[in-house]
Design a protein around this motif. Structure first.
Motif, PDB file in Angstrom:
ATOM      1  N   GLY A  15       0.573  -1.309   0.568  1.00 42.39           N
ATOM      2  CA  GLY A  15       0.050   0.016  -0.218  1.00 42.39           C
ATOM      3  C   GLY A  15       0.642   0.942  -0.313  1.00 42.39           C
ATOM      4  N   GLY A  16       2.002   1.624   0.182  1.00 46.35           N
ATOM      5  CA  GLY A  16       2.810   2.522   0.076  1.00 46.35           C
ATOM      6  C   GLY A  16       3.583   2.671  -1.166  1.00 46.35           C
ATOM      7  N   SER A  17       3.923   3.662  -1.004  1.00 45.49           N
ATOM      8  CA  SER A  17       4.820   4.671  -2.241  1.00 45.49           C
ATOM      9  C   SER A  17       6.276   4.340  -2.196  1.00 45.49           C
ATOM     10  CB  SER A  17       4.355   5.327  -2.462  1.00 45.49           C
ATOM     11  OG  SER A  17       2.526   6.065  -2.414  1.00 45.49           O
ATOM     12  N   LEU A  18       6.825   5.012  -3.472  1.00 43.52           N
ATOM     13  CA  LEU A  18       8.205   4.698  -3.463  1.00 43.52           C
ATOM     14  C   LEU A  18       8.305   5.407  -5.395  1.00 43.52           C
ATOM     15  CD1 LEU A  18      10.087   1.083  -3.294  1.00 43.52           C
ATOM     16  CD2 LEU A  18      10.232   3.837  -1.899  1.00 43.52           C
ATOM     17  N   ARG A  19       8.962   5.650  -5.604  1.00 41.79           N
ATOM     18  CA  ARG A  19      10.058   6.997  -6.285  1.00 41.79           C
ATOM     19  C   ARG A  19      10.836   6.477  -7.123  1.00 41.79           C
ATOM     20  NH1 ARG A  19      10.985  13.409  -7.636  1.00 41.79           N
ATOM     21  NH2 ARG A  19       9.840  13.618  -9.610  1.00 41.79           N
ATOM     22  N   LEU A  20      11.499   5.810  -8.296  1.00 49.19           N
ATOM     23  CA  LEU A  20      12.067   5.444  -8.634  1.00 49.19           C
ATOM     24  C   LEU A  20      13.433   6.673  -9.728  1.00 49.19           C
ATOM     25  CD1 LEU A  20      11.946   1.519  -9.440  1.00 49.19           C
ATOM     26  CD2 LEU A  20      12.510   2.561  -7.756  1.00 49.19           C
ATOM     27  N   SER A  21      14.257   6.849  -9.289  1.00 56.70           N
ATOM     28  CA  SER A  21      14.742   7.607 -10.400  1.00 56.70           C
ATOM     29  C   SER A  21      16.144   7.083 -11.135  1.00 56.70           C
ATOM     30  CB  SER A  21      15.919   8.832 -10.030  1.00 56.70           C
ATOM     31  OG  SER A  21      14.630   9.225  -9.276  1.00 56.70           O
ATOM     32  N   CYS A  22      16.187   7.110 -12.822  1.00 57.51           N
ATOM     33  CA  CYS A  22      17.554   6.725 -13.717  1.00 57.51           C
ATOM     34  C   CYS A  22      17.843   8.090 -14.466  1.00 57.51           C
ATOM     35  CB  CYS A  22      16.328   5.813 -14.745  1.00 57.51           C
ATOM     36  SG  CYS A  22      17.322   5.676 -15.819  1.00 57.51           S
ATOM     37  N   VAL A  23      18.930   8.219 -14.064  1.00 54.56           N
ATOM     38  CA  VAL A  23      20.252   9.051 -14.630  1.00 54.56           C
ATOM     39  C   VAL A  23      20.943   8.812 -15.615  1.00 54.56           C
ATOM     40  CG1 VAL A  23      21.719  10.702 -13.935  1.00 54.56           C
ATOM     41  CG2 VAL A  23      20.227  10.669 -12.644  1.00 54.56           C
ATOM     42  N   ALA A  24      21.102   9.606 -16.710  1.00 55.96           N
ATOM     43  CA  ALA A  24      21.954   9.257 -17.781  1.00 55.96           C
ATOM     44  C   ALA A  24      23.222   9.928 -17.952  1.00 55.96           C
ATOM     45  CB  ALA A  24      21.506   9.111 -19.354  1.00 55.96           C
ATOM     46  N   SER A  25      23.875   9.357 -18.292  1.00 59.48           N
ATOM     47  CA  SER A  25      25.451   9.677 -17.962  1.00 59.48           C
ATOM     48  C   SER A  25      25.616  11.184 -19.075  1.00 59.48           C
ATOM     49  CB  SER A  25      26.183   8.762 -18.286  1.00 59.48           C
ATOM     50  OG  SER A  25      26.268   8.375 -19.917  1.00 59.48           O
ATOM     51  N   VAL A  26      24.373  10.908 -20.503  1.00 54.66           N
ATOM     52  CA  VAL A  26      24.870  11.910 -21.405  1.00 54.66           C
ATOM     53  C   VAL A  26      23.137  12.335 -21.671  1.00 54.66           C
ATOM     54  CG1 VAL A  26      26.316  10.606 -22.357  1.00 54.66           C
ATOM     55  CG2 VAL A  26      24.471   9.630 -23.107  1.00 54.66           C
ATOM     56  N   ARG A  27      23.874  13.059 -22.207  1.00 46.31           N
ATOM     57  CA  ARG A  27      22.670  14.086 -22.593  1.00 46.31           C
ATOM     58  C   ARG A  27      21.573  14.256 -23.853  1.00 46.31           C
ATOM     59  NH1 ARG A  27      22.557  20.650 -22.372  1.00 46.31           N
ATOM     60  NH2 ARG A  27      22.808  19.996 -20.010  1.00 46.31           N
ATOM     61  N   THR A  28      22.123  12.943 -24.708  1.00 46.83           N
ATOM     62  CA  THR A  28      21.752  12.229 -26.139  1.00 46.83           C
ATOM     63  C   THR A  28      20.639  11.745 -25.892  1.00 46.83           C
ATOM     64  OG1 THR A  28      23.351  10.890 -26.200  1.00 46.83           O
ATOM     65  CG2 THR A  28      23.636  13.126 -27.251  1.00 46.83           C
ATOM     66  N   VAL A  29      20.329  10.905 -24.677  1.00 42.58           N
ATOM     67  CA  VAL A  29      19.124   9.925 -23.836  1.00 42.58           C
ATOM     68  C   VAL A  29      18.194  10.879 -24.132  1.00 42.58           C
ATOM     69  CG1 VAL A  29      19.167  10.735 -21.569  1.00 42.58           C
ATOM     70  CG2 VAL A  29      18.927   8.518 -22.419  1.00 42.58           C
ATOM     71  N   SER A  30      17.627  11.780 -23.560  1.00 43.84           N
ATOM     72  CA  SER A  30      16.278  12.634 -23.814  1.00 43.84           C
ATOM     73  C   SER A  30      16.128  12.782 -25.559  1.00 43.84           C
ATOM     74  CB  SER A  30      16.899  14.772 -23.473  1.00 43.84           C
ATOM     75  OG  SER A  30      17.369  14.687 -24.671  1.00 43.84           O
ATOM     76  N   SER A  31      16.441  12.491 -26.309  1.00 44.06           N
ATOM     77  CA  SER A  31      16.053  12.051 -27.887  1.00 44.06           C
ATOM     78  C   SER A  31      15.578  10.729 -28.019  1.00 44.06           C
ATOM     79  CB  SER A  31      17.277  12.261 -28.103  1.00 44.06           C
ATOM     80  OG  SER A  31      17.827  13.878 -28.688  1.00 44.06           O
ATOM     81  N   PHE A  32      15.465  10.403 -26.617  1.00 47.15           N
ATOM     82  CA  PHE A  32      14.922   8.696 -27.246  1.00 47.15           C
ATOM     83  C   PHE A  32      13.922   8.141 -26.303  1.00 47.15           C
ATOM     84  CE2 PHE A  32      18.250   7.242 -29.648  1.00 47.15           C
ATOM     85  CZ  PHE A  32      19.483   7.476 -29.256  1.00 47.15           C
TER      86      PHE A  32
END
Length: 123
Positions: free
Chosen positions: A14-31
């Motif tokens: 019943g609880g919550s979590l927020r996962l994060s995924c950080v990319a090493s390069v800015r180009t991932v924003s295009s994918f």
């Protein structure tokens, strides 16, 4: 491209979590980006995916209505907000980059797998 997932932990049902995924390069924003999970003894399964512009998202039926995927391209980060967690959500969660341009749900269509983050939901 290196991807690092974080935010996992132990939570009661019943609880919550927020996962994060950080990319090493800015180009991932295009994918297109996706979240997958793998429980012990099971195959890796699709959880959610989001287009590069955030205008399109898809979810596995098992998490629809409970999980929400989002992204902040200015921070090279993708998020997975998980609410109403269930014991069956227990798994290692991974993020990955789509190899290609169309929406997909198969792990074979994604790459740049990084180390995942463990999510454990107790009953």
């Amino acid at each position: 491209v290196q991807l690092q997932a974080s935010g996992g932990g132990l939570v009661q049902a019943g609880g919550s979590l927020r996962l994060s995924c950080v990319a090493s390069v800015r180009t991932v924003s295009s994918f297109l980006m996706g979240w997958f999970r793998q429980a012990p003894g099971k195959e890796r399964e699709f959880v959610a995916a989001i287009s590069w512009s955030s205008d399109s998202t898809i979810y596995a039926d098992s998490v629809k209505g409970r999980f929400a995927i989002s992204r902040d391209n200015t921070k090279n980060t993708v998020y997975l907000q998980m609410n109403s967690l269930k014991p069956e959500d227990t798994a290692v969660y991974h993020c990955a980059r789509r190899v290609g341009w169309s929406m997909a749900t198969s792990p074979a269509d994604f790459g740049s797998w990084g180390q995942g983050t463990q999510v454990t939901v107790s009953s």
